[in-house]
Design an enzyme around this catalytic site. Structure first.
Site, PDB file in Angstrom:
ATOM      1  N   ASN A  39       0.827  -0.973   0.035  1.00 53.45           N
ATOM      2  CA  ASN A  39      -0.088  -0.186  -0.004  1.00 53.45           C
ATOM      3  C   ASN A  39       0.768   1.231  -0.087  1.00 53.45           C
ATOM      4  OD1 ASN A  39       0.977   0.135   2.611  1.00 53.45           O
ATOM      5  ND2 ASN A  39      -0.875   0.136   3.772  1.00 53.45           N
ATOM      6  N   GLY A  43       6.504   1.936   2.278  1.00 53.51           N
ATOM      7  CA  GLY A  43       7.403   1.508   1.201  1.00 53.51           C
ATOM      8  C   GLY A  43       7.759   2.476   0.057  1.00 53.51           C
ATOM      9  N   TYR A 153       2.556  -3.040  17.604  1.00 51.09           N
ATOM     10  CA  TYR A 153       3.596  -3.894  16.772  1.00 51.09           C
ATOM     11  C   TYR A 153       3.719  -5.215  17.619  1.00 51.09           C
ATOM     12  CZ  TYR A 153       7.798  -4.823  13.967  1.00 51.09           C
ATOM     13  OH  TYR A 153       8.561  -5.684  13.175  1.00 51.09           O
ATOM     14  N   LYS A 157       2.097  -8.491  16.161  1.00 54.95           N
ATOM     15  CA  LYS A 157       2.921  -9.869  15.552  1.00 54.95           C
ATOM     16  C   LYS A 157       2.601 -11.012  16.656  1.00 54.95           C
ATOM     17  CE  LYS A 157       5.253  -7.762  12.376  1.00 54.95           C
ATOM     18  NZ  LYS A 157       5.520  -8.335  11.007  1.00 54.95           N
ATOM     19  N   THR A 183      17.396  -5.936  11.054  1.00 54.42           N
ATOM     20  CA  THR A 183      17.771  -6.115   9.908  1.00 54.42           C
ATOM     21  C   THR A 183      18.269  -4.784   9.199  1.00 54.42           C
ATOM     22  OG1 THR A 183      16.915  -8.318   9.222  1.00 54.42           O
ATOM     23  CG2 THR A 183      17.638  -7.122   7.440  1.00 54.42           C
TER      24      THR A 183
HETATM   25  P1  NAD Z   1       9.357  -1.649   5.678  1.00 50.58           P
HETATM   26  O1  NAD Z   1       8.348  -0.612   6.546  1.00 50.58           O
HETATM   27  O2  NAD Z   1      10.569  -1.088   4.891  1.00 50.58           O
HETATM   28  O3  NAD Z   1       8.391  -2.384   4.674  1.00 50.58           O
HETATM   29  C1  NAD Z   1       6.919  -2.809   4.964  1.00 50.58           C
HETATM   30  C2  NAD Z   1       6.319  -2.578   3.814  1.00 50.58           C
HETATM   31  O4  NAD Z   1       5.042  -2.934   4.176  1.00 50.58           O
HETATM   32  C3  NAD Z   1       6.210  -1.171   3.302  1.00 50.58           C
HETATM   33  O5  NAD Z   1       6.635  -1.103   1.710  1.00 50.58           O
HETATM   34  C4  NAD Z   1       4.809  -0.913   3.615  1.00 50.58           C
HETATM   35  O6  NAD Z   1       4.406   0.103   2.495  1.00 50.58           O
HETATM   36  C5  NAD Z   1       3.989  -2.115   3.554  1.00 50.58           C
HETATM   37  N1  NAD Z   1       2.775  -2.216   4.225  1.00 50.58           N
HETATM   38  C6  NAD Z   1       2.579  -1.719   5.417  1.00 50.58           C
HETATM   39  N2  NAD Z   1       1.377  -1.957   5.717  1.00 50.58           N
HETATM   40  C7  NAD Z   1       0.650  -2.535   4.853  1.00 50.58           C
HETATM   41  C8  NAD Z   1      -0.542  -2.877   4.767  1.00 50.58           C
HETATM   42  N3  NAD Z   1      -1.373  -2.781   5.299  1.00 50.58           N
HETATM   43  N4  NAD Z   1      -0.789  -3.394   3.206  1.00 50.58           N
HETATM   44  C9  NAD Z   1      -0.106  -3.468   2.300  1.00 50.58           C
HETATM   45  N5  NAD Z   1       1.216  -3.031   2.530  1.00 50.58           N
HETATM   46  C10 NAD Z   1       1.850  -2.607   3.663  1.00 50.58           C
HETATM   47  O7  NAD Z   1       9.878  -2.703   6.685  1.00 50.58           O
HETATM   48  P2  NAD Z   1      10.752  -3.851   6.583  1.00 50.58           P
HETATM   49  O8  NAD Z   1      11.918  -3.406   7.575  1.00 50.58           O
HETATM   50  O9  NAD Z   1      11.125  -4.090   5.307  1.00 50.58           O
HETATM   51  O10 NAD Z   1       9.995  -4.921   7.373  1.00 50.58           O
HETATM   52  C11 NAD Z   1       9.172  -5.999   6.462  1.00 50.58           C
HETATM   53  C12 NAD Z   1       8.940  -7.149   7.583  1.00 50.58           C
HETATM   54  O11 NAD Z   1       9.666  -7.696   8.206  1.00 50.58           O
HETATM   55  C13 NAD Z   1       7.684  -6.354   8.386  1.00 50.58           C
HETATM   56  O12 NAD Z   1       6.423  -7.203   8.656  1.00 50.58           O
HETATM   57  C14 NAD Z   1       8.429  -6.282   9.731  1.00 50.58           C
HETATM   58  O13 NAD Z   1       7.649  -6.356  10.816  1.00 50.58           O
HETATM   59  C15 NAD Z   1       9.426  -7.531   9.548  1.00 50.58           C
HETATM   60  N6  NAD Z   1      10.560  -7.338  10.353  1.00 50.58           N
HETATM   61  C16 NAD Z   1      11.457  -6.653  10.003  1.00 50.58           C
HETATM   62  C17 NAD Z   1      12.592  -6.116  11.017  1.00 50.58           C
HETATM   63  C18 NAD Z   1      13.782  -5.316  10.466  1.00 50.58           C
HETATM   64  O14 NAD Z   1      14.524  -4.955  11.081  1.00 50.58           O
HETATM   65  N7  NAD Z   1      13.793  -4.846   9.120  1.00 50.58           N
HETATM   66  C19 NAD Z   1      12.679  -6.910  12.124  1.00 50.58           C
HETATM   67  C20 NAD Z   1      11.891  -7.773  12.264  1.00 50.58           C
HETATM   68  C21 NAD Z   1      10.624  -7.851  11.703  1.00 50.58           C
END
Ligand code: NAD
Ligand code: UDP
Length: 325
Positions: A39, A43, A153, A157, A183
């Site tokens: 969405n 992103g 959050y 989760k 990450t």
């Molecule tokens: P990010 O915010 O860069 O990416 C999340 C993406 O999801 C974004 O592009 C956003 O636009 C999209 N999004 C959010 N809500 C949405 C919805 N309701 N419908 C459609 N799209 C939606 O975050 P990230 O770091 O890439 O994380 C990706 C996933 O990995 C997440 O679920 C996050 O919880 C999980 N995670 C990431 C980390 C980290 O350190 N990067 C650690 C633990 C868990």
């Protein structure tokens, strides 16, 4: 699996995000057809620039909480990454955050039940909260504030994990759960509030590096390529999880600030700011399970990963200046 779903077609939600965009690239490189959903709340469509012309790639601007389209039932594999991940951001949008996790997971579980797809959900080290067990192994139940600043959050989760297990046990849905630890890497959004992003932006722009609290709190940072490799192994393998995905190298935020100052050659100063509420004191993954079940461990050390990330940020910041969240 239903007649319409095929194993080569992969649905990735959260595809325009930081981890999602790298995952899409890796899947396309392996010859999959990728259906990307996002969405664009946190992103950036530019993250998918290089993929948009690829014949195996389609982008769908949608919310994961919406009812899936019939086309999405063609995917034999689903990676669910749709959820804001930066605390500074998700605390400004707690309703969207909890709904993305809970309602989003429910939508995809219903889809997977119908299509027979395998669903991998990206859970988080945040399910351990402010842990009183160290390092954190998957059997630890966590220490989470159920209604605090981070609970949209963390509890979102946790609820998604519970729902995955419920659908698996009662309805036989094929699920996988990864608990990702911090990450980092290219395509973190500059200044999005996450510590690696903030510190690099501040160092490159000659601003003070804002260490929250006294900087002795710890995190363990995993380079994005290692995280993506683990997600793909988990999807391909026979183990449901949850499985910790993280780099067991543990660093204080003060150490991280000093390493980034050294690697950028910046003359910025370190300043101290108030510690956010419920900020976890320590975090480090026990990756015994990932090593034994996935034959996985991280290969990119912190300095190498930070160099690659800094190079990327130099390119982005060459074009504009950024205000840190
Ligand atoms: P990010 O915010 O860069 O990416 C999340 C993406 O999801 C974004 O592009 C956003 O636009 C999209 N999004 C959010 N809500 C949405 C919805 N309701 N419908 C459609 N799209 C939606 O975050 P990230 O770091 O890439 O994380 C990706 C996933 O990995 C997440 O679920 C996050 O919880 C999980 N995670 C990431 C980390 C980290 O350190 N990067 C650690 C633990 C868990
Ligand atoms: N942090 C910091 N300065 C910043 C941003 C974050 O000191 O500019 C700290 C934050 O308080 C936390 C750690 O860095 O202790 C990691 O924060 P991040 O938001 O990256 O991730 P999370 O808290 O979800 O692990």
């Amino acid at each position: 699996m239903s007649d319409c779903a095929d194993m080569n077609t992969v649905l990735v939600t959260g595809a325009a995000g930081f981890v999602g965009s790298h995952l899409c690239e890796a899947l396309l490189a392996r010859g999959h057809r990728v259906m990307a959903v996002d969405n664009l709340s946190t992103g950036d469509i530019d993250h998918l620039d290089r993929l948009l012309g690829h014949k195996g790639f389609t982008f769908h601007r949608r919310d994961v909480c919406q009812e899936p389209t019939p086309e999405m039932a063609q995917a034999g594999r689903v990676f669910n990454l749709a959820c804001p991940a930066s605390p500074a951001y998700y605390q400004t949008a707690p309703v969207d955050t909890v709904l993305s996790s809970v309602l989003g997971a429910w939508r995809l579980l219903e889809l997977a039940q119908h299509s027979g797809a395998r669903l991998l959900h990206t859970s988080t080290s945040e399910v351990y909260g402010d842990p009183d067990c160290h390092p954190q192994h998957e059997e630890y139940w966590g220490h989470v504030n159920p209604n605090g600043a981070r609970s949209c959050y963390d509890e979102g989760k946790r609820c998604a994990e519970a729902m995955l297990m419920a659908y698996h046990q009662e309805r036989g849905v094929d699920v996988r759960m990864a608990r990702i630890f911090n990450t980092y890497g290219p395509r973190l959004r500059p200044g999005d509030g996450r510590v690696v992003s903030n510190f690099i932006v501040q160092a490159l722009q000659g601003e003070d590096l804002t260490v929250y609290g006294d900087g002795t709190q710890t995190r363990s940072f995993c380079y994005v390529d290692d995280t993506v490799r683990a997600l793909m192994l988990l999807m391909d393998g026979e183990h449901l999880g949850p499985i910790n995905v993280g780099n067991p190298g543990e660093h204080t935020m003060l150490d991280l600030a000093e390493v980034i100052l050294r690697l950028t050659g910046s003359r910025s100063r370190i300043v101290f700011r108030a510690l956010p509420r419920d900020d976890p004191r320590r975090r480090c993954p026990d990756i015994t399970r990932a090593k034994s079940l996935l034959n996985w461990e991280p290969t990119v050390d912190l300095e190498e990963g930070l160099r690659r990330t800094i190079d990327h940020f130099r390119g982005v910041l060459g074009e504009r200046s950024v205000t840190v969240a």
